[in-house]
Scaffold this active site. Structure first.
Site, mmCIF file in Angstrom:
data_model
loop_
_atom_site.group_PDB
_atom_site.id
_atom_site.type_symbol
_atom_site.label_atom_id
_atom_site.label_comp_id
_atom_site.label_asym_id
_atom_site.label_seq_id
_atom_site.Cartn_x
_atom_site.Cartn_y
_atom_site.Cartn_z
ATOM 1 N N THR A 1 17.553 41.376 39.685
ATOM 2 C CA THR A 1 17.522 40.816 41.050
ATOM 3 C C THR A 1 18.599 41.519 41.880
ATOM 4 O O THR A 1 19.460 42.217 41.329
ATOM 5 C CB THR A 1 17.846 39.301 41.048
ATOM 6 O OG1 THR A 1 19.261 39.152 40.801
ATOM 7 C CG2 THR A 1 17.060 38.532 40.011
ATOM 8 N N SER B 1 25.170 30.802 33.951
ATOM 9 C CA SER B 1 25.084 32.236 33.638
ATOM 10 C C SER B 1 25.653 32.460 32.240
ATOM 11 O O SER B 1 26.555 31.724 31.800
ATOM 12 C CB SER B 1 25.907 33.051 34.628
ATOM 13 O OG SER B 1 26.091 34.364 34.126
ATOM 14 N N VAL C 1 24.968 25.879 51.099
ATOM 15 C CA VAL C 1 25.242 24.863 50.072
ATOM 16 C C VAL C 1 26.721 24.509 49.954
ATOM 17 O O VAL C 1 27.072 23.473 49.403
ATOM 18 C CB VAL C 1 24.702 25.282 48.677
ATOM 19 C CG1 VAL C 1 23.200 25.365 48.674
ATOM 20 C CG2 VAL C 1 25.343 26.581 48.202
ATOM 21 N N GLY D 1 18.406 28.540 47.580
ATOM 22 C CA GLY D 1 18.629 29.943 47.239
ATOM 23 C C GLY D 1 17.270 30.617 47.088
ATOM 24 O O GLY D 1 17.119 31.576 46.343
ATOM 25 N N SER E 1 33.173 29.323 37.641
ATOM 26 C CA SER E 1 32.271 28.501 38.472
ATOM 27 C C SER E 1 31.013 28.140 37.686
ATOM 28 O O SER E 1 30.517 27.022 37.752
ATOM 29 C CB SER E 1 31.906 29.224 39.773
ATOM 30 O OG SER E 1 31.015 30.311 39.532
ATOM 31 N N TYR F 1 33.574 33.884 38.964
ATOM 32 C CA TYR F 1 32.157 33.609 38.682
ATOM 33 C C TYR F 1 31.983 32.863 37.350
ATOM 34 O O TYR F 1 31.275 31.855 37.273
ATOM 35 C CB TYR F 1 31.405 34.941 38.671
ATOM 36 C CG TYR F 1 29.909 34.824 38.482
ATOM 37 C CD1 TYR F 1 29.083 34.441 39.543
ATOM 38 C CD2 TYR F 1 29.320 35.109 37.257
ATOM 39 C CE1 TYR F 1 27.711 34.340 39.367
ATOM 40 C CE2 TYR F 1 27.953 35.005 37.077
ATOM 41 C CZ TYR F 1 27.152 34.626 38.140
ATOM 42 O OH TYR F 1 25.786 34.535 37.966
ATOM 43 N N SER G 1 15.443 34.821 47.581
ATOM 44 C CA SER G 1 15.622 36.063 46.832
ATOM 45 C C SER G 1 15.538 35.810 45.328
ATOM 46 O O SER G 1 15.582 34.669 44.870
ATOM 47 C CB SER G 1 17.014 36.631 47.189
ATOM 48 O OG SER G 1 17.274 37.816 46.485
ATOM 49 N N ILE H 1 19.364 39.761 34.650
ATOM 50 C CA ILE H 1 18.048 39.645 35.282
ATOM 51 C C ILE H 1 17.965 40.602 36.479
ATOM 52 O O ILE H 1 18.911 40.724 37.254
ATOM 53 C CB ILE H 1 17.789 38.185 35.742
ATOM 54 C CG1 ILE H 1 18.120 37.173 34.627
ATOM 55 C CG2 ILE H 1 16.346 38.027 36.234
ATOM 56 C CD1 ILE H 1 17.286 37.289 33.353
HETATM 57 P P1 NAP Z 1 20.051 36.709 44.484
HETATM 58 O O1 NAP Z 1 18.785 37.463 44.489
HETATM 59 O O2 NAP Z 1 21.248 37.292 45.141
HETATM 60 O O3 NAP Z 1 19.755 35.237 45.064
HETATM 61 C C1 NAP Z 1 20.766 34.340 45.401
HETATM 62 C C2 NAP Z 1 20.362 33.648 46.687
HETATM 63 O O4 NAP Z 1 21.341 32.644 47.014
HETATM 64 C C3 NAP Z 1 20.303 34.624 47.868
HETATM 65 O O5 NAP Z 1 19.107 34.410 48.601
HETATM 66 C C4 NAP Z 1 21.528 34.212 48.663
HETATM 67 O O6 NAP Z 1 21.440 34.484 50.047
HETATM 68 C C5 NAP Z 1 21.576 32.723 48.410
HETATM 69 N N1 NAP Z 1 22.862 32.155 48.780
HETATM 70 C C6 NAP Z 1 24.081 32.715 48.622
HETATM 71 N N2 NAP Z 1 25.031 31.906 49.119
HETATM 72 C C7 NAP Z 1 24.393 30.817 49.609
HETATM 73 C C8 NAP Z 1 24.825 29.627 50.275
HETATM 74 N N3 NAP Z 1 26.131 29.398 50.553
HETATM 75 N N4 NAP Z 1 23.895 28.701 50.645
HETATM 76 C C9 NAP Z 1 22.583 28.926 50.396
HETATM 77 N N5 NAP Z 1 22.108 30.033 49.800
HETATM 78 C C10 NAP Z 1 23.009 30.973 49.405
HETATM 79 O O7 NAP Z 1 20.504 36.432 42.981
HETATM 80 P P2 NAP Z 1 19.703 35.872 41.698
HETATM 81 O O8 NAP Z 1 19.939 36.813 40.607
HETATM 82 O O9 NAP Z 1 18.329 35.465 42.046
HETATM 83 O O10 NAP Z 1 20.601 34.596 41.413
HETATM 84 C C11 NAP Z 1 20.086 33.270 41.351
HETATM 85 C C12 NAP Z 1 21.041 32.449 40.513
HETATM 86 O O11 NAP Z 1 21.006 32.946 39.165
HETATM 87 C C13 NAP Z 1 22.493 32.564 40.962
HETATM 88 O O12 NAP Z 1 23.105 31.306 40.838
HETATM 89 C C14 NAP Z 1 23.108 33.548 39.981
HETATM 90 O O13 NAP Z 1 24.483 33.360 39.826
HETATM 91 C C15 NAP Z 1 22.329 33.187 38.732
HETATM 92 N N6 NAP Z 1 22.330 34.243 37.713
HETATM 93 C C16 NAP Z 1 21.766 35.465 37.945
HETATM 94 C C17 NAP Z 1 21.789 36.427 36.944
HETATM 95 C C18 NAP Z 1 21.183 37.797 37.117
HETATM 96 O O14 NAP Z 1 21.370 38.649 36.233
HETATM 97 N N7 NAP Z 1 20.462 38.060 38.195
HETATM 98 C C19 NAP Z 1 22.381 36.144 35.706
HETATM 99 C C20 NAP Z 1 22.943 34.902 35.497
HETATM 100 C C21 NAP Z 1 22.906 33.944 36.507
HETATM 101 P P3 NAP Z 1 22.004 35.918 50.601
HETATM 102 O O15 NAP Z 1 20.925 36.886 50.285
HETATM 103 O O16 NAP Z 1 22.215 35.660 52.039
HETATM 104 O O17 NAP Z 1 23.286 36.184 49.841
#
Ligand code: NAP
Length: 247
Positions: free
Chosen positions: A189, A141, A60, A8, A157, A154, A11, A187
């Site tokens: 993002t 999360s 994944v 992942g 999961s 979500y 991004s 966060i």
């Molecule tokens: P993000 O910027 O959307 O990054 C998620 C990355 O995962 C993206 O590059 C996405 O690719 C990739 N991805 C999605 N489906 C995939 C797959 N099947 N195989 C491989 N890669 C895949 O979000 P983030 O905020 O950095 O999230 C990172 C983690 O933190 C996630 O697990 C999210 O649930 C968790 N999280 C985030 C927050 C928050 O507030 N941001 C809070 C709690 C938990 P695409 O761009 O192609 O979709």
């Protein structure tokens, strides 16, 4: 730190983790379903180890894809990575009464099954190679703590990710593999970009730090868990939430 696999990595928190781990001397394997963004992550790394970093495509949710990535990594580095960060994640929000079976399955397949497949595939490889010292960091999360309206898929999961990680920690410690889970709050993002500004402001009012977190603030905690500085931390859940008052 010798080798690092970020899943992942194209991004948000994943990209920031690649940057912080590279700063600490790790070789980066940025794996993402979006190969272009994974390539951008690697090209933006500021350290001088260009030849040791690489980007790979991964989905994944597909065991075939995860296994192919492992083979690609073994060909390039002759050994599996000893730091695995499972950061790939998606949301497909809707109220429970309106949520389609497909949206439920998609989110569980990426967030929970994906974390399982990567953890299992890479842990097996680490054990087969007799590496004896590795760290797996999975990302849950805060939505998993008490549930969140519109996020039954979500939240469930991510609750699964936490317990999967704690179970893995108990089973894999005998092989020198530590497993811990990081629990981000709100966060800044792309994953939160779809939230309307009024709702964002309501979330922020609920955070004692009165702001969203930055991806690097989560990445620093992940890097600590990846390093020997956390050698006696196993099966832990660490919240990086800025003191959330309630969700
Ligand atoms: P993000 O910027 O959307 O990054 C998620 C990355 O995962 C993206 O590059 C996405 O690719 C990739 N991805 C999605 N489906 C995939 C797959 N099947 N195989 C491989 N890669 C895949 O979000 P983030 O905020 O950095 O999230 C990172 C983690 O933190 C996630 O697990 C999210 O649930 C968790 N999280 C985030 C927050 C928050 O507030 N941001 C809070 C709690 C938990 P695409 O761009 O192609 O979709």
């Amino acid at each position: 730190m010798v080798c690092y696999n970020f899943v992942g990595g194209g991004s948000g928190i994943g990209r920031a983790t690649c940057q912080v781990l590279a700063r600490e001397g790790a070789s980066i394997i940025a794996a993402d379903r979006n190969i272009k963004t994974a390539e951008d992550t690697v090209s933006q790394l500021l350290d001088k180890k260009e030849n040791e970093h690489c980007s790979v495509h991964i989905d994944v949710s597909e065991s075939k894809s995860v296994k192919e990535v492992l083979q690609e990594v073994l060909r390039k580095y002759n050994r599996p990575p000893t730091i695995i960060v499972n950061c790939a994640g998606i949301t497909k929000d809707n109220f429970l009464l309106k949520m389609s079976e497909q949206d439920f399955e998609d989110v569980v397949n990426v967030n929970l099954k994906g974390t399982f497949l990567v953890t299992q595939t890479f842990a097996k490889a680490i054990i087969e190679k007799g590496l004896n010292q590795a760290s797996i960091i999975n990302i849950s999360s805060i939505a998993a703590r008490n549930g969140n309206i519109g996020q039954s898929n979500y939240s469930a999961s991510k609750a699964g990710v936490e317990l999967l990680t704690k179970t893995a920690a108990k089973e894999l410690a005998q092989f020198g593999i530590r497993c811990n889970v990081v629990i981000p709050g709100f966060i800044n993002t792309p994953i939160v970009n779809t939230i309307p500004p009024e709702l964002k402001n309501r979330f922020i009012a609920n955070i004692s730090c009165k702001r969203m977190g930055e991806p690097q603030e989560v990445a620093e905690v992940i890097t600590f868990l990846a390093s020997e500085k956390s050698s006696y931390i196993n099966s832990a859940s660490i919240e990086v939430c800025g003191g959330l008052l309630s969700l």
